[in-house]
Scaffold this active site. Structure first.
Site, PDB file in Angstrom:
ATOM      1  N   ASP A 220       0.807  -1.226   0.000  1.00 26.80           N
ATOM      2  CA  ASP A 220       0.000   0.000   0.000  1.00 26.80           C
ATOM      3  C   ASP A 220       0.843   1.280   0.000  1.00 26.80           C
ATOM      4  O   ASP A 220       0.300   2.373   0.025  1.00 26.80           O
ATOM      5  CB  ASP A 220      -0.924   0.006   1.218  1.00 26.80           C
ATOM      6  CG  ASP A 220      -0.135   0.062   2.518  1.00 26.80           C
ATOM      7  OD1 ASP A 220       1.083  -0.221   2.502  1.00 26.80           O
ATOM      8  OD2 ASP A 220      -0.721   0.410   3.554  1.00 26.80           O
TER       9      ASP A 220
ATOM     10  N   TYR B   3      10.442   4.546   1.347  1.00 25.66           N
ATOM     11  CA  TYR B   3      11.364   3.539   1.901  1.00 25.66           C
ATOM     12  C   TYR B   3      12.794   3.695   1.388  1.00 25.66           C
ATOM     13  O   TYR B   3      13.724   3.146   1.988  1.00 25.66           O
ATOM     14  CB  TYR B   3      10.859   2.116   1.607  1.00 25.66           C
ATOM     15  CG  TYR B   3       9.827   1.672   2.613  1.00 25.66           C
ATOM     16  CD1 TYR B   3      10.195   1.167   3.847  1.00 25.66           C
ATOM     17  CD2 TYR B   3       8.462   1.792   2.335  1.00 25.66           C
ATOM     18  CE1 TYR B   3       9.252   0.782   4.787  1.00 25.66           C
ATOM     19  CE2 TYR B   3       7.512   1.406   3.268  1.00 25.66           C
ATOM     20  CZ  TYR B   3       7.909   0.899   4.496  1.00 25.66           C
ATOM     21  OH  TYR B   3       6.981   0.527   5.424  1.00 25.66           O
TER      22      TYR B   3
END
Ligand code: G6P
Ligand code: MN
Length: 447
Positions: free
Chosen positions: A172, A264
């Protein structure tokens, strides 16, 4: 529209009530007749299940059947869609995945670096067993897997179930980032279309347009450079850790201006700084235990005691809605566009054929139809090949019971690199994961 039957594996998760609220909000996209929660942790499941039953009775009158169970047959046999969100070792082991690398001066993160590797080795056997159990009872349900670390779990599943077209690995994060894009651009999120490439938790948006063809990419970069980039999805908007993570996007775009990064990437591009992000005694797992987990279970107690959801603040979120829209597109053959994980097979022509890439694809009743990306340039190719080699070596270490491959994997991971550090962190992770990891054979001289 035909109603579907849905099962949530990991029914006792802190995300379940949010997913149920999302199912209610999205019931016109994905009408359901049955919802079943399945979990092996019966006490967590019991609490969430009892609260869920009250919530669904109040807000989902057209639902015909709700149950929670720890019986595989009841959960998997007669169902059309299975959402999977399990966490082997629970948040207790997540905390160790984060703390142990920090102790060695490394990034401590559940899916990136040494901690992600540890979590990967724990999750592989459970996920293989789970998909095996599901398929022995149900050959054609859509399995939508959110389980982390998705890059590693997904690769292992692809090795064992290479022909299963109804098993999809999904994250997600791209849509959570797009939620923030949609809010700063003041454009409906479902009217945005993204070009994106990479591996899971390791990718870039190359363009953001609306469906009418207007290209927002440069405007978006400027907006992020000139303002604070913030998480806006309800689930994460007020969380200081997620706020800090989104803020880092600005730095990444200042340093590397070509594409818009997945959040990330911060762990790989600034490992020194990020290894100091969280104190040992309050890493992300502890924050979740004291935050989201407490809140969810307190909400459950209140709902059960008052036998109603009155005054309880729960609503749908992008995490749930994304999964639901994907399911709707598959089941109802809508062929809508989503970013998902799939075997490369030439999509990115200069990356290995068997890498699990994260790219846009159309989803319909035949499964995943990815868009071609073509060649990527040197910087991205170098980073992605390196990261994919790390992922692949973990899979090889697991299936070959080979310690040295694990060590090789860590050396390739940008958050580790140093052999002595890798050996030390491996030793501690091995100790903490004794009950979970496979046997790892060492050569005599390294013993
Ligand atoms: C995002 C990622 C997930 C990850 C989650 C962790 O949603 O895509 O893969 O599990 O963040 O969030 P948390 O709030 O538990 O740290
Ligand atoms: Mn993810």
């Amino acid at each position: 529209m035909k109603k579907s039957k849905l099962t949530i594996v990991g029914g006792g998760s802190t995300y379940t009530l949010g997913i149920l609220m999302s199912l209610i909000e999205e019931s016109n996209h994905l009408p359901l007749s049955h919802i079943t929660l399945y979990d092996t942790d019966t006490s967590r499941q019991e609490k969430i299940g009892r609260a869920a039953s009250i919530l669904l009775k109040e807000h989902y009158p057209s639902l015909e059947n709700f149950k929670y169970t720890s019986n595989k047959k009841e959960a998997f046999k007669d169902t059309d869609i299975i959402f999977v969100q399990i966490r082997t070792g629970g948040l207790t082991m997540r905390e160790k995945d984060e703390q142990i690398p920090i102790k060695h001066g490394l990034v401590g993160q559940e899916t990136c670096g040494a901690g992600g590797m540890a979590y990967g080795l724990r999750s592989i056997p459970d996920m293989i067993q789970l998909v095996d159990d599901i398929r022995s009872l149900n050959s054609d349900a859509w399995i939508l897997n959110y389980t982390n670390p998705a890059a590693i779990v997904g690769l292992a599943l692809d090795k064992i179930f290479p022909d299963d077209k109804r098993l999809l690995n999904i994250c997600d994060m791209p849509i959570a980032i797009m939620k923030s894009y949609s809010d700063i651009l003041e454009e409906d999120i479902w009217n945005l279309e993204a070009d994106y490439f990479g591996l899971n938790h390791f990718g870039w948006f190359t363009s953001i347009r609306n469906k009418q063809g207007y290209d927002y990419t440069s405007q978006l970069k400027q907006l992020i450079l000139n303002n604070d980039f913030k998480p806006t999805d309800k689930l994460i908007a007020n969380d200081p850790s997620w706020q800090a993570t989104f803020k880092q996007a600005k730095q990444m775009i200042q340093d590397f201006n070509e594409y818009l990064p997945n959040t990330y990437l911060q762990y790989y591009l600034y490992p020194n700084e990020l290894s100091k992000k969280e104190p040992m005694d309050n890493t992300r797992a502890r924050q979740v235990i004291n935050g989201r987990e407490k809140e969810v279970f307190t909400d459950c107690d209140v709902i059960i005691n008052q036998n109603s959801t009155q005054n309880i603040d729960i609503s749908g979120d992008i995490h749930g809605i994304y999964m639901i829209r994907i399911a709707a597109s598959l089941v109802h053959h809508l062929k809508e566009r989503f970013i998902i994980m799939t075997r490369n097979e030439g999509i990115i022509s200069n990356l290995p054929y068997d890498a699990l890439v994260e790219v846009p694809a159309l989803l319909g009743n035949e499964g995943v139809e990815p868009f071609k990306i073509g060649e990527i340039s040197t910087f991205y190719k170098g980073l992605l090949e390196n990261q994919y080699a790390y992922e692949k070596l973990i899979i090889e270490a697991y299936f070959d019971n080979d310690y040295e491959k694990l060590l090789q994997a860590l050396i390739l991971n940008r958050t580790v690199i140093d052999t002595n550090k890798a050996k030390e962190v491996l030793k501690d992770l091995f100790e903490a994961n004794k009950d979970h990891w496979p046997v790892l054979n060492k050569r005599e001289e390294t013993l």
